[in-house]
Design an enzyme around this catalytic site. Structure first.
Site, PDB file in Angstrom:
ATOM      1  N   LYS A   1      -3.416  -2.646  15.791  1.00 25.10           N
ATOM      2  CA  LYS A   1      -2.671  -1.668  16.586  1.00 25.10           C
ATOM      3  C   LYS A   1      -3.393  -1.405  17.887  1.00 25.10           C
ATOM      4  CE  LYS A   1      -1.659   1.273  13.280  1.00 25.10           C
ATOM      5  NZ  LYS A   1      -2.686   0.821  12.628  1.00 25.10           N
TER       6      LYS A   1
ATOM      7  N   GLU B   1       0.839  -1.211   0.000  1.00 23.29           N
ATOM      8  CA  GLU B   1       0.000   0.000   0.000  1.00 23.29           C
ATOM      9  C   GLU B   1       0.871   1.256   0.000  1.00 23.29           C
ATOM     10  OE1 GLU B   1      -1.467   1.756   3.504  1.00 23.29           O
ATOM     11  OE2 GLU B   1      -1.066   0.001   4.750  1.00 23.29           O
TER      12      GLU B   1
HETATM   13  N1  PSU Z   1      -1.696   1.278  10.174  1.00 23.14           N
HETATM   14  C1  PSU Z   1      -0.396   1.701  10.197  1.00 23.14           C
HETATM   15  N2  PSU Z   1      -0.001   2.631   9.334  1.00 23.14           N
HETATM   16  C2  PSU Z   1      -0.852   3.125   8.402  1.00 23.14           C
HETATM   17  C3  PSU Z   1      -2.193   2.644   8.342  1.00 23.14           C
HETATM   18  C4  PSU Z   1      -2.575   1.733   9.246  1.00 23.14           C
HETATM   19  O1  PSU Z   1       0.383   1.252  11.021  1.00 23.14           O
HETATM   20  O2  PSU Z   1      -0.430   3.972   7.627  1.00 23.14           O
HETATM   21  C5  PSU Z   1      -3.109   3.135   7.268  1.00 23.14           C
HETATM   22  C6  PSU Z   1      -3.478   1.970   6.320  1.00 23.14           C
HETATM   23  O3  PSU Z   1      -3.415   2.455   4.990  1.00 23.14           O
HETATM   24  C7  PSU Z   1      -4.900   1.631   6.695  1.00 23.14           C
HETATM   25  C8  PSU Z   1      -5.411   2.998   7.066  1.00 23.14           C
HETATM   26  O4  PSU Z   1      -5.629   1.057   5.644  1.00 23.14           O
HETATM   27  O5  PSU Z   1      -4.342   3.587   7.799  1.00 23.14           O
HETATM   28  C9  PSU Z   1      -6.656   2.917   7.905  1.00 23.14           C
HETATM   29  O6  PSU Z   1      -7.218   4.176   7.975  1.00 23.14           O
HETATM   30  P1  PSU Z   1      -8.709   4.363   8.530  1.00 23.14           P
HETATM   31  O7  PSU Z   1      -8.620   3.912   9.963  1.00 23.14           O
HETATM   32  O8  PSU Z   1      -8.975   5.830   8.365  1.00 23.14           O
HETATM   33  O9  PSU Z   1      -9.583   3.481   7.681  1.00 23.14           O
END
Ligand code: PSU
Ligand code: MN
Length: 304
Positions: A158, A24
């Site tokens: 996380k 990603e």
């Molecule tokens: N977890 C990480 N680093 C990140 C992300 C998640 O340790 O950069 C990013 C990923 O791209 C994940 C997104 O899909 O955050 C999730 O965002 P949201 O909670 O807004 O859906």
């Protein structure tokens, strides 16, 4: 028509039926500070090559959906400011408008599937945020895992998320959550947690076989592989808990909402740990890339 552009490396790999691993780009633009973001992106790509597979970093540049970025394109994305964060809801609009954006786990899964890539490595997925019972903040990543047949290798939820609620939603959606090589669910910066993982597999070929089995059974959706961070790189959960709580309180006080929540928390935890969270984050992404490459190789050569 969708303008999909594969890098020369990915085009050649797919023509020769060699294993490819998707990566990603939101982790580059919103997950890590410059210059560690671009250094890590390059290193992770090399880890995949060293393991015998080909990396495909996914992003939208000027309305073109890129499957694999050249060095110049990666640099451009890592240095750009105010890049859009594209999830399922945003992807088609960005492509239609000729925009530029980084793909989240959900959008990367969609693009990988369009490009015929079955395995994807990242750091962490989005999930159910703490306080979701009032904020309704549940990442579109979870719904994507339920409907798009890509195996995602991450380091477990996380600790900024509500782990129990995240697991409950994944269970409701029928998404297999598979701990790799241990019973305990890994918790991103920490190798273990007090939560027992719903499923466990100890071999990449079994993970590949389970992926293929879902397709054979006509089951939609992918799999979430939770790969523990190497023990020497982990930060014990107890030392992180007060820092996460503080970052969360700051987010609430400042009214941070929606797409900004995850990047804000990651940035604050980075500052509050003097960069230690980033060092661990880099180690776990590389570890996930290596496992994803092994799974992709097994999917390419089933039974070998
Ligand atoms: N977890 C990480 N680093 C990140 C992300 C998640 O340790 O950069 C990013 C990923 O791209 C994940 C997104 O899909 O955050 C999730 O965002 P949201 O909670 O807004 O859906
Ligand atoms: Mn969200």
């Amino acid at each position: 028509m969708i303008d999909l552009q594969s890098s020369p490396e990915v085009t050649e790999a797919q023509a020769r039926r060699r294993p490819v691993v998707a990566l990603e780009s939101t982790i580059i633009t919103h997950g890590m500070p410059f210059p560690q973001n671009v250094d890590t992106a390059r290193r992770v790509e090399q880890d995949i090559r060293d393991a015998g597979a080909v990396p495909a970093t996914i992003a939208v540049l000027d309305g073109v959906l890129h499957i694999g970025l050249t060095d110049t394109e990666l640099d451009r994305l890592a240095n750009a400011e105010h890049v859009a964060k594209l999830s399922r809801a945003d992807l088609a609009v960005c492509l239609a408008a000729g925009g530029t954006g980084a793909t989240t786990v959900a959008a990367t899964m969609i693009a990988a599937h369009l490009a015929g890539i079955a395995v994807f490595a990242t750091g962490g997925i989005g999930g159910v945020h703490k306080g979701a019972e009032s904020s309704f903040d549940i990442s579109a990543d979870l719904q994507e895992l339920a409907q798009t047949p890509v195996t995602v290798v991450a380091a477990g939820p996380k600790a900024i998320l509500d782990i129990h609620k995240t697991l409950e939603v994944l269970e409701t959606l029928g998404v297999p959550v598979i701990a790799y090589g241990q019973d305990s669910l890994p918790a991103f910066w920490s190798a273990t947690s007090e939560v027992h993982a719903p499923l466990r597999l100890d071999r990449p070929d079994r993970i590949a076989a389970a992926h293929a089995m879902r397709a054979d059974m006509g089951l939609p959706g992918g799999q979430l592989v939770a790969n523990p961070i190497p023990q020497e790189d982990e930060i014990p959960a107890a030392s992180l808990a007060p820092i996460i709580a503080r970052a969360q309180a700051e987010a609430e006080a400042q009214g941070i909402a929606s797409k900004s929540v995850t990047p804000f928390l990651l940035d604050r935890i980075f500052a509050l740990t003097d960069g230690a969270s980033l060092t661990a984050n880099i180690a776990l992404v590389r570890n996930n890339a290596r496992l994803a490459a092994e799974i992709a190789k097994c999917l390419c050569n089933p039974g070998s």
